[in-house]
Motif scaffolding. Sequence first.
Motif, PDB file in Angstrom:
ATOM      1  N   VAL A   1       0.828  -1.187   0.000  1.00 35.19           N
ATOM      2  CA  VAL A   1       0.000   0.000   0.000  1.00 35.19           C
ATOM      3  C   VAL A   1       0.876   1.256   0.000  1.00 35.19           C
ATOM      4  N   ILE A   2       1.912   1.260   0.840  1.00 33.89           N
ATOM      5  CA  ILE A   2       2.793   2.424   0.911  1.00 33.89           C
ATOM      6  C   ILE A   2       3.504   2.643  -0.426  1.00 33.89           C
ATOM      7  N   VAL A   3       3.921   1.564  -1.064  1.00 27.55           N
ATOM      8  CA  VAL A   3       4.585   1.689  -2.367  1.00 27.55           C
ATOM      9  C   VAL A   3       3.637   2.340  -3.376  1.00 27.55           C
ATOM     10  N   GLN A   4       2.362   1.965  -3.336  1.00 27.31           N
ATOM     11  CA  GLN A   4       1.380   2.566  -4.247  1.00 27.31           C
ATOM     12  C   GLN A   4       1.229   4.067  -3.994  1.00 27.31           C
ATOM     13  N   TYR A   5       1.228   4.468  -2.719  1.00 29.12           N
ATOM     14  CA  TYR A   5       1.149   5.891  -2.390  1.00 29.12           C
ATOM     15  C   TYR A   5       2.395   6.637  -2.880  1.00 29.12           C
ATOM     16  N   VAL A   6       3.560   6.052  -2.694  1.00 24.69           N
ATOM     17  CA  VAL A   6       4.801   6.683  -3.140  1.00 24.69           C
ATOM     18  C   VAL A   6       4.793   6.837  -4.658  1.00 24.69           C
ATOM     19  N   LEU A   7       4.422   5.783  -5.371  1.00 27.55           N
ATOM     20  CA  LEU A   7       4.373   5.860  -6.830  1.00 27.55           C
ATOM     21  C   LEU A   7       3.366   6.908  -7.306  1.00 27.55           C
ATOM     22  N   LYS A   8       2.214   6.971  -6.649  1.00 27.65           N
ATOM     23  CA  LYS A   8       1.204   7.960  -7.033  1.00 27.65           C
ATOM     24  C   LYS A   8       1.687   9.375  -6.722  1.00 27.65           C
ATOM     25  N   THR A   9       2.395   9.551  -5.626  1.00 27.12           N
ATOM     26  CA  THR A   9       2.958  10.860  -5.280  1.00 27.12           C
ATOM     27  C   THR A   9       3.950  11.298  -6.362  1.00 27.12           C
ATOM     28  N   LEU A  10       4.813  10.397  -6.776  1.00 24.78           N
ATOM     29  CA  LEU A  10       5.763  10.708  -7.846  1.00 24.78           C
ATOM     30  C   LEU A  10       5.035  11.033  -9.152  1.00 24.78           C
ATOM     31  N   GLU A  11       3.980  10.289  -9.440  1.00 22.67           N
ATOM     32  CA  GLU A  11       3.183  10.559 -10.632  1.00 22.67           C
ATOM     33  C   GLU A  11       2.566  11.958 -10.553  1.00 22.67           C
ATOM     34  N   ARG A  12       2.064  12.319  -9.382  1.00 16.36           N
ATOM     35  CA  ARG A  12       1.476  13.658  -9.198  1.00 16.36           C
ATOM     36  C   ARG A  12       2.548  14.741  -9.317  1.00 16.36           C
ATOM     37  N   ASP A  13       3.762  14.466  -8.851  1.00 14.10           N
ATOM     38  CA  ASP A  13       4.862  15.420  -9.020  1.00 14.10           C
ATOM     39  C   ASP A  13       5.166  15.635 -10.504  1.00 14.10           C
ATOM     40  N   ILE A  14       5.164  14.567 -11.272  1.00 13.68           N
ATOM     41  CA  ILE A  14       5.408  14.667 -12.717  1.00 13.68           C
ATOM     42  C   ILE A  14       4.295  15.471 -13.381  1.00 13.68           C
TER      43      ILE A  14
END
Length: 186
Positions: A1-14
Amino acid sequence: VIVQYVLKTLERDIEYLDESKVDRLRIYGLEVPVDTTVGEFKIKGLIDRIDSVRDGEIRVVDYKTGKVNKSDYDITDKNFKKIADDIFTEDKNDRPTIAFQFFIYDMLLRQNGHEANRQMKNSIYSTAAIFKDAPQTRNLNEGFYQEVYSQLEGLLSQMSDPQVNFRRTELQKSCSYCDFRNICGK
């Protein structure tokens, strides 16, 4: 779950980079401790992230796991006075706490020279909404900043005045997490 949040955060940064029409983001700091003094009171905070996508601006990013209300970030020239008043109204249940938190961060950055004549922005990355909505980024509203600063100075002055009596809150909910409830007797 945490990995999914981190990946989504990076996606939102992009997405933020694309929206800003730039190809890089400079991170000035993570978990940045800042402090200052207002009157007789020391105020300190820990800013989740400070970044920028271009010279002349700085963005405070706050990660939230709880509820985020629109009034906590949507501060305009038309509503800033009401939001500032809501922060300081006695015995109010739903204060715009994130708006006040961003004010504190912005004040701390200004008074420690981090602002350096740059446009200040505030952004909320809400874990409750990050998969459906992009994080909200808003420019600092100068009228809001000045109004809250003035009201904060007034409140702190009142708190340090021995002629002003201590008053207990009428909000029982506030007492449940108060560090001073044993002293207060509520």
